[in-house]
Enzyme design. Structure first.
Site, short mmCIF file in Angstrom:
data_model
loop_
_atom_site.label_atom_id
_atom_site.label_comp_id
_atom_site.label_asym_id
_atom_site.label_seq_id
_atom_site.Cartn_x
_atom_site.Cartn_y
_atom_site.Cartn_z
N SER A 97 -38.58 13.41 7.67
CA SER A 97 -38.61 14.48 8.81
C SER A 97 -38.06 15.75 9.30
O SER A 97 -37.37 15.10 9.91
CB SER A 97 -40.32 14.58 9.28
OG SER A 97 -40.82 15.72 9.62
N GLU A 98 -38.59 17.50 8.41
CA GLU A 98 -37.33 18.04 9.23
C GLU A 98 -37.31 18.13 11.30
O GLU A 98 -36.85 18.66 11.18
CB GLU A 98 -37.59 20.04 8.98
CG GLU A 98 -38.95 20.26 10.03
CD GLU A 98 -39.19 21.62 9.34
OE1 GLU A 98 -38.40 21.95 8.18
OE2 GLU A 98 -40.00 22.08 9.69
N ASN A 99 -38.79 17.80 11.71
CA ASN A 99 -38.42 17.81 12.92
C ASN A 99 -38.00 16.38 13.76
O ASN A 99 -38.07 16.27 15.27
CB ASN A 99 -40.23 17.74 13.39
CG ASN A 99 -40.76 16.69 12.91
OD1 ASN A 99 -40.58 16.26 11.91
ND2 ASN A 99 -41.85 15.85 13.88
N GLY A 100 -37.17 15.98 12.95
CA GLY A 100 -35.91 15.09 13.82
C GLY A 100 -36.21 13.86 13.15
O GLY A 100 -36.28 12.43 14.27
N SER A 140 -30.93 17.24 11.95
CA SER A 140 -31.56 17.61 10.77
C SER A 140 -31.17 18.36 9.48
O SER A 140 -31.17 17.78 9.27
CB SER A 140 -33.12 17.47 11.38
OG SER A 140 -33.95 17.50 10.29
#
Lengths: 216, 227
Positions: A47-50, A89
């Site tokens: 997930s792009e948010n880490g 990320s």
């Protein structure tokens, strides 16, 4: 001729995600692909948010506001999962470490150009998020969309009329009518739903199509 | 003795002047330093340039700052959301300037500033509206766009624990932009749940080394306040 519903489309995409793949599922429709990954297949969701090793939604009451996905919905972390900051990320995407990303689209060109961030409609507030990074960064970019707009226009096009997200970045398009490969040679049909012929599909899609090698 | 801890959030933001550029951590509300922002609103600085992933959610954090009319310009990747009504209203009234940056470019440009780089060549955005007019270069057969570093006067971020040297650990996906914003701001201010004695953070797992952090302030987590 029965077009695939959204669940069936998600299940169809899930079939093509192999064991061991690192995968990013875009917000909206692509998020549903996770529900159809077989339990005996280990696929690692990013997930792009880490976060890597993203699990399903938590049980009611178990939500943690610090543990969310790119759509800002509560999720869980699987054993083996990891947290990292935003630069790492996006290095995972841009650096070609993500095997597959699945995105929604307004339009995809037969050469793999993607438009999925902005319609340029009057009064629309533009927002891009991670779409441009994801589209060009993953080893393979899949698009998942209905073939036609509500108005009946094909979203598989010769050339995108909406503002581009990325050039020549999409390799495969999963729709409710058919699965297409797109790229430098144009669009080819990998498979189509029962009752559809190449000619009929070409009429609907409005772009030149050929059968992919091994399709039929 | 090095002691970066300050006693209150209002003391932590007291020198943020009108017209400052301020990075604000968080992805949606995860990692949003709400209490520092409340203190900033109370402090009164305006005409701010805010660098943050979103343009505010609901009524707290960046949304509250925008509602209070303190933001001249926002640099972000994803302003429009279901609950970004305060930004939407100001944007439609032409009262706030928006610079839209793809999320990975935002992260890389912030990191570049913190690392002392003069710019980055990124493939993201090549051939799109967001790269119009920008210098490009073909490197090893791939096309890149030249993007410049994003730095700021201040960064407001949220961690889980800190020590008096400013070493930080975060909580889950609330980490997001915190570590790179701390690097890229002249003064990085972290609100944390607790400040622990020096030596009690495991040096193998410190995420942000204290050199990148100028002030830490303890503030109980929002969840605890809500309970």
């Amino acid at each position: 001729m029965n077009r695939l519903d959204r669940k069936a489309m998600a299940a169809r995409v899930a079939r093509d995600i192999p064991e061991g793949a690192y995968v990013n599922l875009g917000i909206g429709l692509p998020t549903r692909v996770a529900d159809f990954l077989p339990l005996d297949r280990e696929v690692i969701l990013q997930s792009e948010n880490g976060l890597l090793g993203m699990g399903p939604a938590p049980a009611p009451g178990e939500e943690d506001p610090d543990l969310i996905n790119a759509g800002k919905e509560p999720v869980t972390l699987l054993a083996g999962g990891a947290f990292f900051h935003h630069a790492d990320s996006f290095a995972m995407m841009r650096g070609g470490h993500i095997d597959i990303c699945v995105l929604g689209a307004f339009q995809v060109s037969v050469h793999g150009d993607l438009a999925n961030w902005h319609t340029d409609a009057p009064g629309a507030i533009p927002a891009v998020g991670g779409a441009m990074d994801l589209a060009i960064g993953a080893k393979r970019t899949f698009v998942m969309m209905e073939l036609l707009t509500r108005g009946g226009a094909s979203k598989l096009v010769e050339s995108c009329s909406y503002p581009l997200t990325g050039l020549a970045c999409v390799s495969r398009v999963y729709t409710d009518h058919a699965v297409f490969d797109v790229g430098p040679q144009g669009a080819s049909v990998v498979e189509m739903i029962d009752g559809l012929t190449l000619d009929a599909l070409q009429d609907i899609a409005g772009v030149p199509l050929r059968l992919a090698v091994g399709a039929g | 003795m090095v002691d970066k801890s300050v006693d209150s959030v209002s003391e932590a933001v007291a020198d943020i002047a009108d017209g400052s550029s301020v990075m604000i951590g968080g992805f949606g509300t995860a990692g949003m330093p709400d209490e520092l922002i409340e203190a900033l609103i109370e402090h009164g600085a305006g005409n701010l340039t805010i660098i943050s992933n979103n343009a505010g959610n609901g009524e707290t954090g960046v949304a509250a700052l925008i509602k209070a009319g303190r933001v001249r310009k926002i640099v972000c990747s994803f302003p429009r959301q279901a609950d970004s009504h305060h930004f939407d209203a100001r944007y439609r009234a032409d009262e706030i300037e928006l610079e839209l940056v793809p999320q990975g470019n935002l992260a890389a440009r912030i990191q570049a500033a913190g690392a002392g780089l003069g710019g980055i060549f990124t493939p993201t955005g090549y051939g799109t509206l967001l790269a119009e007019g920008k210098e490009t270069r073909r490197i090893d057969g791939r096309d890149y766009v030249l993007e410049y570093p994003i730095r700021a006067d201040f960064a407001l971020i949220k961690g889980r624990r800190a020590d008096r040297w400013g070493n930080l650990v975060y909580r889950k996906t609330a980490r997001n932009f915190g570590p790179i914003m701390a690097m890229a701001a002249r003064t990085a201010i972290a609100q944390v749940e607790e400040i622990v004695p020096l030596g009690s953070l495991d040096p193998e797992t410190i995420v942000t080394p204290g050199i990148f952090v100028q002030r830490v302030v303890a503030f109980a987590p929002s969840a605890a306040r809500a309970a």
